[in-house]
Design a protein around this motif. Structure first.
Motif, PDB file in Angstrom:
ATOM      1  N   SER A 186       0.831  -1.217   0.000  1.00 18.74           N
ATOM      2  CA  SER A 186       0.000   0.000   0.000  1.00 18.74           C
ATOM      3  C   SER A 186       0.858   1.257   0.000  1.00 18.74           C
ATOM      4  O   SER A 186       0.616   2.199   0.760  1.00 18.74           O
ATOM      5  CB  SER A 186      -0.960   0.006   1.209  1.00 18.74           C
ATOM      6  OG  SER A 186      -1.876  -1.049   1.107  1.00 18.74           O
ATOM      7  N   TRP A 187       1.883   1.237  -0.867  1.00 20.84           N
ATOM      8  CA  TRP A 187       2.688   2.441  -1.024  1.00 20.84           C
ATOM      9  C   TRP A 187       3.202   2.550  -2.462  1.00 20.84           C
ATOM     10  O   TRP A 187       3.176   1.592  -3.228  1.00 20.84           O
ATOM     11  CB  TRP A 187       3.847   2.490  -0.034  1.00 20.84           C
ATOM     12  CG  TRP A 187       4.924   1.434  -0.163  1.00 20.84           C
ATOM     13  CD1 TRP A 187       5.477   0.921  -1.314  1.00 20.84           C
ATOM     14  CD2 TRP A 187       5.625   0.780   0.906  1.00 20.84           C
ATOM     15  NE1 TRP A 187       6.458   0.009  -1.038  1.00 20.84           N
ATOM     16  CE2 TRP A 187       6.576  -0.110   0.315  1.00 20.84           C
ATOM     17  CE3 TRP A 187       5.555   0.869   2.287  1.00 20.84           C
ATOM     18  CZ2 TRP A 187       7.423  -0.903   1.073  1.00 20.84           C
ATOM     19  CZ3 TRP A 187       6.413   0.074   3.034  1.00 20.84           C
ATOM     20  CH2 TRP A 187       7.324  -0.798   2.442  1.00 20.84           C
ATOM     21  N   THR A 230       9.338   5.893  -0.188  1.00 22.21           N
ATOM     22  CA  THR A 230       8.015   5.272  -0.261  1.00 22.21           C
ATOM     23  C   THR A 230       6.973   6.254   0.245  1.00 22.21           C
ATOM     24  O   THR A 230       7.177   6.935   1.255  1.00 22.21           O
ATOM     25  CB  THR A 230       7.949   3.963   0.545  1.00 22.21           C
ATOM     26  OG1 THR A 230       8.225   4.225   1.926  1.00 22.21           O
ATOM     27  CG2 THR A 230       8.948   2.950   0.018  1.00 22.21           C
ATOM     28  N   GLU A 237       2.921   6.570   1.331  1.00 19.32           N
ATOM     29  CA  GLU A 237       1.734   5.819   1.722  1.00 19.32           C
ATOM     30  C   GLU A 237       0.579   6.126   0.768  1.00 19.32           C
ATOM     31  O   GLU A 237       0.340   7.272   0.399  1.00 19.32           O
ATOM     32  CB  GLU A 237       1.318   6.182   3.145  1.00 19.32           C
ATOM     33  CG  GLU A 237       0.103   5.407   3.633  1.00 19.32           C
ATOM     34  CD  GLU A 237      -0.413   5.885   4.972  1.00 19.32           C
ATOM     35  OE1 GLU A 237      -0.910   5.046   5.744  1.00 19.32           O
ATOM     36  OE2 GLU A 237      -0.331   7.098   5.255  1.00 19.32           O
ATOM     37  N   CYS A 238      -0.147   5.071   0.375  1.00 15.05           N
ATOM     38  CA  CYS A 238      -1.314   5.264  -0.494  1.00 15.05           C
ATOM     39  C   CYS A 238      -2.414   6.043   0.226  1.00 15.05           C
ATOM     40  O   CYS A 238      -2.588   5.917   1.444  1.00 15.05           O
ATOM     41  CB  CYS A 238      -1.881   3.915  -0.931  1.00 15.05           C
ATOM     42  SG  CYS A 238      -0.872   3.052  -2.146  1.00 15.05           S
ATOM     43  N   GLU A 257      -6.134   6.601   1.418  1.00 18.59           N
ATOM     44  CA  GLU A 257      -7.086   5.592   1.883  1.00 18.59           C
ATOM     45  C   GLU A 257      -8.236   5.386   0.913  1.00 18.59           C
ATOM     46  O   GLU A 257      -8.777   4.292   0.809  1.00 18.59           O
ATOM     47  CB  GLU A 257      -7.657   5.988   3.255  1.00 18.59           C
ATOM     48  CG  GLU A 257      -6.751   5.597   4.410  1.00 18.59           C
ATOM     49  CD  GLU A 257      -7.442   5.763   5.748  1.00 18.59           C
ATOM     50  OE1 GLU A 257      -8.691   5.679   5.778  1.00 18.59           O
ATOM     51  OE2 GLU A 257      -6.747   5.986   6.739  1.00 18.59           O
ATOM     52  N   ALA A 291      -1.339   8.578  -4.116  1.00 20.46           N
ATOM     53  CA  ALA A 291      -0.596   8.914  -2.891  1.00 20.46           C
ATOM     54  C   ALA A 291      -0.431  10.428  -2.827  1.00 20.46           C
ATOM     55  O   ALA A 291       0.633  10.941  -2.477  1.00 20.46           O
ATOM     56  CB  ALA A 291       0.748   8.206  -2.866  1.00 20.46           C
ATOM     57  N   ALA A 345       0.596  11.911   0.795  1.00 19.97           N
ATOM     58  CA  ALA A 345       1.982  11.647   1.199  1.00 19.97           C
ATOM     59  C   ALA A 345       2.966  12.394   0.301  1.00 19.97           C
ATOM     60  O   ALA A 345       3.984  12.909   0.777  1.00 19.97           O
ATOM     61  CB  ALA A 345       2.260  10.144   1.160  1.00 19.97           C
ATOM     62  N   SER A 372      10.638   6.937   4.216  1.00 21.43           N
ATOM     63  CA  SER A 372       9.215   6.591   4.128  1.00 21.43           C
ATOM     64  C   SER A 372       8.391   7.724   4.711  1.00 21.43           C
ATOM     65  O   SER A 372       8.723   8.252   5.786  1.00 21.43           O
ATOM     66  CB  SER A 372       8.924   5.301   4.904  1.00 21.43           C
ATOM     67  OG  SER A 372       9.623   4.213   4.340  1.00 21.43           O
ATOM     68  N   TYR A 410       4.189   9.213   5.317  1.00 27.68           N
ATOM     69  CA  TYR A 410       2.787   8.823   5.411  1.00 27.68           C
ATOM     70  C   TYR A 410       1.880  10.024   5.150  1.00 27.68           C
ATOM     71  O   TYR A 410       2.324  11.169   5.150  1.00 27.68           O
ATOM     72  CB  TYR A 410       2.524   8.205   6.791  1.00 27.68           C
ATOM     73  CG  TYR A 410       3.425   7.020   7.049  1.00 27.68           C
ATOM     74  CD1 TYR A 410       3.043   5.744   6.680  1.00 27.68           C
ATOM     75  CD2 TYR A 410       4.690   7.197   7.621  1.00 27.68           C
ATOM     76  CE1 TYR A 410       3.892   4.653   6.884  1.00 27.68           C
ATOM     77  CE2 TYR A 410       5.543   6.124   7.823  1.00 27.68           C
ATOM     78  CZ  TYR A 410       5.139   4.850   7.448  1.00 27.68           C
ATOM     79  OH  TYR A 410       5.989   3.786   7.645  1.00 27.68           O
ATOM     80  N   TYR A 445       7.190  10.457   9.229  1.00 30.14           N
ATOM     81  CA  TYR A 445       8.235   9.945   8.344  1.00 30.14           C
ATOM     82  C   TYR A 445       9.231   9.089   9.112  1.00 30.14           C
ATOM     83  O   TYR A 445       9.334   9.149  10.341  1.00 30.14           O
ATOM     84  CB  TYR A 445       8.992  11.093   7.656  1.00 30.14           C
ATOM     85  CG  TYR A 445       9.683  12.025   8.637  1.00 30.14           C
ATOM     86  CD1 TYR A 445      10.853  11.652   9.302  1.00 30.14           C
ATOM     87  CD2 TYR A 445       9.151  13.280   8.926  1.00 30.14           C
ATOM     88  CE1 TYR A 445      11.461  12.479  10.220  1.00 30.14           C
ATOM     89  CE2 TYR A 445       9.761  14.129   9.843  1.00 30.14           C
ATOM     90  CZ  TYR A 445      10.919  13.722  10.483  1.00 30.14           C
ATOM     91  OH  TYR A 445      11.523  14.550  11.401  1.00 30.14           O
TER      92      TYR A 445
END
Length: 291
Positions: free
Chosen positions: A153-154, A169, A171-172, A174, A180, A183, A252, A254, A259
């Motif tokens: 899911s990223w 990366t 985050e997708c 929702e 994304a 993010a 990463s 979100y 992060y």
């Protein structure tokens, strides 16, 4: 280990009714968790299934699980492959066995009892597989290309991080799991002022971990001294040295702006990764070693 006792305990988590289904396995097949000494629970992700009795199709992630012994490790009895359609017999997990508030995929947990056919043809599941394999990418003029990795899911891509290649990366969102936007917007706030952020990450990690790095190096010195080598060959690591030596590898982020920045340790912790986390709109919260 009493196999029959453990088997009964395991099976109690699942409904008595045996279903026949067509299932499409996901990318992760063959992992196993320990149940008891010499007893394992292998699993296979599923992306969707068709109930053979009703003909109804259900999309969404789930899993097949079953019991196996140590001697079954080669193929875990059923020898399943990823991204393949199978005709199986199985039993669904009882709803009360699923943790409260769990994601829907945990309710699509089935105990596999028999594989009836392999590499089955089914139009609906084949279309689901085609959709799953479709490449979905985000193109951004500042940050480059990010490609959807559905299982996690990223979206993932590589950016220029002050001269270093860094895997990022996102985050997708929702809503649909194939964008994304949130993010990416958070990352672009940081990327627009990357030099300052990077220096802050380095300084924070040095403040938190330089002393620990010296402790680790001190242990190495002691070992070398016992082996007759020069114990003074490893100089004390200053905070300034620490901040300069670490090298970015992954980042990463979100949707809400949280992060994690991953730095290589230049062998100060003998190959462990250094992780710095926090929030784009807040403060750096922690720095620690892992791996």
């Amino acid at each position: 280990m009493n196999f029959e006792k453990e088997k009964k305990k395991y099976e109690k988590r699942y409904e008595e009714q045996t279903r026949e289904m067509l299932v499409l396995t996901g990318e992760y097949v063959g992992g196993a968790g320990s149940v008891a000494q010499g007893l394992w629970s292998p699993s296979a992700d599923i992306l969707g299934y068709v109930d053979m009795e009703t003909g109804e199709m259900a999309e969404g992630e789930g899993s097949l699980n079953w019991l196996a012994c140590e001697e079954d490790k080669d193929g875990w009895i059923f020898h399943l492959n990823d991204l393949t359609i199978y005709h199986v017999k199985c039993r669904k997990i009882k709803p009360e066995q699923v943790m409260k508030g769990a994601q829907p995929r945990f309710f699509n947990n089935f105990m596999l009892t028999e594989v009836l056919e392999r590499e089955v043809e089914n139009a609906a599941l084949s279309q689901l597989l085609e959709n799953y394999n479709e490449v979905i990418a985000i193109e951004d003029e500042d940050c480059g290309t990010f490609t959807l990795e559905r299982h996690f899911s990223w979206f993932a891509g590589t950016v220029d991080w002050l001269g270093e290649e860094c895997r990022v990366t996102l985050e997708c969102d929702e809503e649909n799991g194939t964008t994304a936007d949130q993010a990416l917007a958070q990352f672009k706030k940081l990327y627009a002022n990357l030099e300052t952020w990077d220096q802050n990450f380095r300084n924070y990690a040095a403040e938190e971990l330089a002393e620990t790095a010296n402790d680790w190096q001190g242990e190495e010195c002691y070992e070398e001294e016992e082996e007759g080598e020069d114990a003074n060959s490893l100089a004390k690591i200053t905070k300034e040295d620490f901040a300069k030596r670490i090298v970015i590898s992954e980042f990463s982020i979100y949707a809400e702006g949280d992060y994690e920045a991953y730095y290589e340790d230049d062998d100060m912790f003998f190959g462990h990764v250094i992780i710095v986390n926090g929030s784009v709109d807040g403060e750096i919260e922690d720095a620690y070693i892992a791996g």
